[in-house]
Design an enzyme around this catalytic site. Structure first.
Site, PDB file in Angstrom:
ATOM      1  N   CYS A  49       0.797  -1.097  -0.270  1.00 57.44           N
ATOM      2  CA  CYS A  49      -0.026   0.204  -0.170  1.00 57.44           C
ATOM      3  C   CYS A  49       0.730   1.356   0.170  1.00 57.44           C
ATOM      4  O   CYS A  49       0.547   2.012  -0.590  1.00 57.44           O
ATOM      5  CB  CYS A  49      -0.924   0.060   1.278  1.00 57.44           C
ATOM      6  SG  CYS A  49      -0.168  -0.400   2.706  1.00 57.44           S
ATOM      7  N   HIS A 304      -1.388   0.870   7.486  1.00 57.77           N
ATOM      8  CA  HIS A 304      -2.058   0.953   6.270  1.00 57.77           C
ATOM      9  C   HIS A 304      -1.971   2.293   5.774  1.00 57.77           C
ATOM     10  O   HIS A 304      -2.131   3.363   6.250  1.00 57.77           O
ATOM     11  CB  HIS A 304      -3.538   0.636   5.904  1.00 57.77           C
ATOM     12  CG  HIS A 304      -4.113   0.748   4.660  1.00 57.77           C
ATOM     13  ND1 HIS A 304      -3.591  -0.247   3.645  1.00 57.77           N
ATOM     14  CD2 HIS A 304      -4.978   1.415   4.290  1.00 57.77           C
ATOM     15  CE1 HIS A 304      -3.987  -0.003   2.329  1.00 57.77           C
ATOM     16  NE2 HIS A 304      -4.887   0.882   2.664  1.00 57.77           N
TER      17      HIS A 304
END
Length: 1288
Positions: A49, A304
């Site tokens: 990510c 994330h």
């Protein structure tokens, strides 16, 4: 940390294949198209990510993207030449170019970075590990600079991102200035104890640090310690300024890292003039606008990343879904309603927007819905008819394909209408998108998007303020100079400055995607219909039955469920050339009585999915009135019921005898129950019904005379119900077929209660009078009194039903009536110690292990709100076991261990655990949620190490000792190579469901029981294990395990290969064997890959096999081997041309009947040049077929011995079940070794005379005893069931 991403230099740029390069496979289904934002995301490879967020930022930096596009193939080389030793190919910039082109032009919801990360040299482990995006930014720019050395883009990073800081120290006495200059790619600013970005820059570049007192500065000019002032300034500002926020710090007191989540503001536009060394320029030279914010969600040890990005070129559709959900309201405000009501103008507008003016009809309807917010059926169908019909009527404008699946705009009409469409299109939908168009047209209105891996959502500018603080907060900021202006031709133009070769590649990829989506869409919407032709049926015994056979009377038809009922009717008309007159289509279903017509289909304009026609539906084709001259009753109300009618036989003189006759009869479910007398020609009598499917039940109910006019359905009768007819002069009782006298229902008003309370009583069991509305508590108290037990037992006892096998079932609550508890008159109950569970408690059986013997289960009462973990602990304590390596499974309906109870914190009530369920204590700890425990086996197709011996020098493969399965294939194996399937157990793997098949193979290679040096996972072939044999072939190294839909009990075997294998979705693996001339035997098997992309046809397979053996295709014959039948079925190109007389040609497809070809099947090959006969069988096949005949004959003999007379020594009160269904019970035994007849288990104790024998074994009270007939003369011998054999 990042593989060899930072190690690439000019010398190695030309030949960088990357470490850990993975094999790419095509997806089985095409990827999804772009969503309403018209922007593409990037797929997450497991932990990438942070990479995706940075790549999206670079992609939405137009100056960087276009500078990279300006580098041609003559400077960078071509990816096609990367494997050539002398070619100089700069892989990283080429892959970045290709990725940016895909993000701009490829019609995919998300693109893949697998090729780019391969060029970095990343392995699969690197892709699963998350890193810091700030460090990646520096390393990526460094690698890119190295790759561009010697090209016109050598200064790309320096020109766009490099800035300069000057550090100065000024002597207070001599005013001498000492300065040091340093370059920067990004500015790192503090977050702790700072309110925002401007305060941090002020502390860094405005405030001075003074050297005085004990901290003096040594001046070189003065040559002594003096007072001085230190400061820093920005000397050169880059066009794009990157700012990294120091969110992560270290607490020296606690000795741990932590994330700073305090409020930290940053402006959308910032003036850097106060922080620069030169401030004489205009303020506009120092103005920067925010265009990207990389956000980190989580803590310092994981999290994330996603990114907020400003769409500078307005490439996306910045329109919120709530704005798109109001099309009906906007339609009322359209000024020119004539054009809205004209579907011709709208369809022209849609087709002109397509590149080739060609589009599938289904997608045309979807685009119409998307454009005007209302479907064709709701807006235009009533006035203009179906869409396809409208297109056919206007054939001068639209051109439909022959199959009516695609439509295009004729050239002359398109030229004529193009100007009108362009003029009217914006006016037509001005109100629908008025807000979005206004926003898109205003240059000052920023378009921001939240790009979270594959997901792209529009956001508002004020949403950025939410990222000032908290666990989800800004981590990197990207600013661009306000003076940077984009050319007008770049606005909303994704093809701007994209190289021609990339434009061509993306256009071709989009066409391929469109074709694949159309094929996938067609496959997903195809259903199989079973057509039953009326002329081939006749009406008999209340239902339809085929005249000849079911195969001849039923045709299979594959059809698109999106087409209308009229289209289906037309297709059947074309299929049935002999049909004359009207054709009515009705939904039918099979019932025990035969085929019944349920509903007639109406509405030819409705699609099949709208009238809920499902896959596998039975369609009856007839004239709607009669079949064979008989009018057919239709509808669910008159569905035929197959009932078992028992009545007393009548002698030749017309007198009734004591013999019962049982015969099946069919009645309409809406007929009156009194019609039974008419069907049996009985003037009057009494009707008794038994709703249980068992015909030996004891719970009969008399139908009162006033209820004889009720229908069978109202009485609750269903297929298989039994009806007993008693004449008016029969007396008070009837003799049933099983040999027991059953009184009329007026006398069956009692329950039998046995004393199981461990207290002595005068009688072992008593009969308690009751009705269905009697409360259980009253029955229990009456039983205690009649058994003359202690009154104290009333406070601590319960009643438990006893099933036919003598097992005690769940206690019945005292508050329930017999009807509520589901108890029938004549049932047996046991009076047991202990209280019944309350309404909030569960009574559970549990046992240790999966091999549960009847009568060995333990019992427990727990609260229904207890968790699985606590329930497991209680059961372990009761068993005297300890440890954490146990789990629970629920016993399924076939008395086997079912799925495990994985959620240990879940309550039993949430998992639908009910009273009476059996839970099994199984040793072994369950894998975590989302993980699988997969047993791995080693598969040698040609015996131990025979297949691998030629490659043994390369692999040095040895197997340690372990569990071995040697499943002998039945004696008819085609050759010795398949005579035995050997599977060596390697061990268990605990692996995530999100892991790929290649990762599973890699982990299996590390098992200690497999001492091997296999080059790579591509040298292994994976199969599922079914019935101790290889079953389904698993293909696709990069496909996730969850996509294979593997169950919790799936086992996998690995087969070694001599070379790498990467099967595509259309490749079928077959094992071919050449027949040896003059012998009824075959040579060793050869693996053949058959490409079925053009169809599963016999001619294609024959051609492929002929190519493998270098023989002419007309000089070979092939046949598929069926090992379970020891039979060979020749595969011919002409064997499936026609299925029946006057039926159209059916497509030759070897996937269907009768071949059912799949991976791993054996194909026999015969060379007609040396052997010209039709026999494919071997000697072993003949032996195998003879054994099958012997097994079938033995089954028929056992079935013939089911109806045996009762031995005289068995007393009437010892019930013996002689029905064939008893052999279906899990405890049933096959024939005794001493007697050819079937053994019937007695769930109750044997006669007292046998119990007194000294040899009688000591069984548990509920353990079944094995008994045979008097023909078995030996006493005390043993059957195969390991129980003692007794004879009278």
């Amino acid at each position: 940390m990042f593989g060899d991403l930072f190690e690439e230099d000019y010398s190695s740029v030309s030949n960088n294949n990357g470490k850990g390069k993975r094999l790419k496979t095509k997806a089985l289904e095409p990827p999804a198209p772009r969503e309403f934002t018209n922007l593409s995301g990037i797929r997450n490879q497991g932990g990438t990510c942070y990479l995706n967020s940075l790549l999206q930022t670079l992609h939405f930096t137009p100056e960087f993207r276009e500078a990279l596009f300006s580098l041609g193939l003559e400077e960078l080389g071509s990816l096609e030449d990367k494997d050539k030793p002398d070619a100089k190919v700069r892989i990283i910039p080429l892959q970045l170019q290709r990725l940016f082109a895909q993000l701009l032009l490829l019609d995919q919801k998300a693109v893949s970075t697998a090729d780019l990360t391969d060029s970095f040299g990343w392995t699969s482990d690197e892709e699963m590990r998350q890193h810091d995006v700030q460090e990646l930014n520096r390393i990526l720019f460094s690698a890119l600079e190295t790759s561009l050395v010697g090209t016109s883009g050598h200064d790309l990073i320096n020109r766009l991102y490099h800035g300069t800081i000057v550090n100065q120290i000024v002597c207070k006495e001599c005013k001498n200035v000492s300065e040091k200059q340093e370059d920067f790619l990004d500015l790192t600013v503090a977050v702790k104890n700072v309110s925002g970005l401007e305060d941090a820059l002020w502390n860094m570049y405005v405030e001075e640090e003074v050297f005085d007192c004990d901290n003096l500065y040594h001046c070189g000019n003065c040559d002594r310690l003096v007072k001085a002032a230190k400061s820093a300034k920005l000397r050169k500002l880059p066009p794009f300024l990157t700012i990294s926020l120091l969110r992560f710090n270290f607490d020296f007191v606690k000795c741990e890292r932590y994330k700073e989540t305090s409020c930290y503001t940053f402006p959308l536009r910032i003036n850097l003039k106060p922080f620069c060394e030169q401030s004489e320029l205009d303020d506009l030279e120092y103005m920067y606008d925010l265009f990207s914010v990389i956000i980190h969600k989580g803590g310092c040890y994981g999290g994330h990343y996603h990114v907020y990005i400003k769409d500078v070129d307005h490439l996306g559709n910045w329109q919120f879904q709530e704005d798109k959900s109001k099309p009906d309201v906007n339609l009322e405000d359209i000024q020119n309603k004539e054009e809205v009501d004209d579907p011709l103008m709208i369809l022209k507008a849609i087709l002109l927007q397509e590149e080739s003016n060609l589009i599938p009809v289904d997608q045309l309807g979807q685009k119409l819905l998307k454009k005007i917010g209302i479907s064709w059926n709701k807006k235009y169908r009533k006035q203009y008819g179906p869409l396809r019909k409208f297109l056919q009527v206007h054939s001068q404008i639209f051109l439909l394909s022959s199959d009516e699946n695609t439509v295009r705009l004729l050239k002359d009409s398109s030229l004529q209408a193009e100007s009108d469409i362009q003029r009217n299109d914006q006016q037509l939908f001005k109100t629908l998108t008025s807000e979005s168009l206004t926003l898109n047209d205003r240059p000052s209105c920023p378009h921001w998007f939240d790009i979270n891996d594959s997901t792209v959502q529009p956001i508002k500018e004020k949403d950025i303020e939410q990222q000032f603080q908290g666990k989800e907060s800004a981590y990197m900021l990207f600013y661009r100079k306000s003076q940077l202006q984009r050319p007008p031709e770049a606005r909303a133009n994704p093809r701007y400055k994209v190289p021609c070769h990339l434009l061509s590649e993306m256009d071709a990829a989009n066409i391929e995607l469109q074709i694949k989506r159309a094929e996938c869409d067609s496959t997903n919407n195809t259903i199989e219909l079973h057509l039953h032709l009326g002329p081939h049926y006749h009406f008999f015994n209340g239902a339809l039955h085929p005249v000849v056979s079911q195969t001849e009377s039923m045709w299979d038809l594959t059809f698109d469920k999106r087409k209308t009922l009229g289209d289906l009717r037309q297709s059947i008309f074309q299929l049935l050339e002999f049909w004359e007159g009207d054709m009515v289509l009705s939904v039918a279903k099979f019932v025990p009585a035969g085929l019944h017509v349920c509903q007639t289909l109406n509405g030819d304009d409705l699609a099949l999915c709208e009238i809920e026609i499902t896959d596998g539906e039975d369609i009856f084709v007839w004239n709607g009135v009669e079949v064979g001259g008989i009018q057919i009753p239709t509808g669910s109300d008159c569905e035929p019921l197959l009932l078992n009618v028992l009545h007393v036989a009548t002698s030749s003189e017309g007198e009734e005898c004591q013999q019962l006759i049982e015969s099946p009869h069919v009645f309409p479910s809406n007929a009156e129950i009194g019609t039974v007398f008419t069907a049996l020609a009985i003037p009057e009598g009494v009707i008794l019904i038994n709703n249980t499917e068992s015909r030996g039940g004891e719970s009969w109910i008399t139908i009162p005379k006033e209820d004889l006019k009720k229908t069978f359905r109202e009485q609750g009768l269903r297929n298989g119900s039994s009806v007993l007819i008693q004449g008016s002069n029969n007396g008070n009782s009837l003799l049933t077929k099983q040999g027991k006298w059953i009184d009329t229902v007026n006398e069956i008003n009692w329950l039998q209660v046995r004393n199981l309370s461990q207290l002595e009583s005068e009688e072992e069991q008593v009969k308690i009078s009751a009705t269905l509305n009697t409360v259980v508590f009253d029955i229990r108290i009456k039983a205690i009194k009649e058994l003359k037990l202690l009154k104290e037992l009333a406070e601590n006892s319960c009643l438990r039903p006893i099933d036919r096998n003598g097992k005690l079932l769940c206690p019945v609550p005292d508050r329930c009536t017999l009807k509520e508890a589901g108890l029938k008159m004549g049932s047996s109950l046991g009076l047991c110690p202990g209280k019944a569970p309350t309404s909030s408690q569960l009574f559970l059986f549990f046992a240790l292990g999966s091999d549960v013997h009847p009568g060995t289960e333990m019992e427990i009462i727990v609260e229904e709100t207890i968790s699985v973990r606590d329930c497991l602990k209680i059961m372990l304590d009761k068993c005297g076991l300890t440890g954490e390596t146990w789990h629970l499974r629920k016993m399924d309906w076939c008395f086997e261990a079912g799925e495990p109870l994985c959620e240990e914190d879940a309550k039993l009530k949430e998992l639908m655990i009910c009273s009476g369920d059996t839970l099994l204590l199984i040793e072994g700890k369950l894998p975590p949620l989302g993980f699988l425990t997969v047993p791995i086996w080693w598969y040698q197709p040609q015996g131990p190490l025979h297949h691998w011996k030629d490659h043994q020098d390369q692999t040095n493969c040895t197997l340690s000792q372990g569990s071995v399965w040697k499943a002998s294939s039945t004696p008819g194996a085609p050759s010795d190579a398949h005579a035995e399937v050997s599977l060596w157990y390697l061990g268990d793997l605990e692996i995530s469901e999100d892991a790929t098949l290649g990762e599973l193979k890699s982990q299996a290679m590390t098992l200690p029981s497999l001492e091997s040096s296999i080059p790579s996972p591509a040298f292994l072939r994976a199969w599922t294990v079914e019935n101790k044999r290889p079953g389904r072939l698993l293909r696709g190294h990069q496909q996730q395990l969850k996509e294979y839909k593997l169950g919790k009990r799936t086992e996998i075997c690995l087969e070694p290969l001599q070379k790498e294998e990467n099967l595509g979705p259309w490749d079928v693996l077959l094992r071919t064997q050449m027949r040896l001339p003059g012998k009824r035997a075959y040579g060793p098997p050869v693996d053949v890959l058959w490409d079925t992309a053009r169809g599963w046809t016999a001619s294609s397979l024959r051609q492929r096999v002929a190519d493998v053996y270098s023989l002419p295709v007309e000089k070979i014959e092939i046949a598929k081997y069926f090992p379970d039948k020891f039979a060979w079925l020749p595969v011919s190109s002409w064997s499936q041309q026609t299925t029946k007389r006057k039926k159209k040609k059916k497509q030759d497809n070897l996937q269907g009947a009768p071949y059912y070809l799949k991976d791993g099947d054996t194909i026999g090959v015969k060379n007609l040049l040396v052997e010209d006969d039709d026999d494919f069988s071997t000697v072993q096949d003949d032996i195998g077929r003879e054994k099958l005949k012997e097994v079938a004959l033995g089954k028929r003999k056992r079935c013939a011995n089911f109806s045996l007379a009762l031995p005289a020594w068995i007393l009437p009160q010892d019930p013996v079940c002689l029905r064939p269904q008893c052999l279906l019970h899990p405890r049933a035994v096959s024939p005794c070794c001493l007697c050819p007849r079937s053994v019937c288990l007695l769930p109750w104790s044997l006669p007292t005379s046998l119990q007194r024998l000294p040899e009688y074994p000591q069984h548990l009270p509920t353990s079944p005893k094995c008994s045979v007939w008097s023909e078995c003369a030996t006493l005390g011998r043993t059957c195969r069931c390991d129980r003692d054999v007794w004879s009278h």
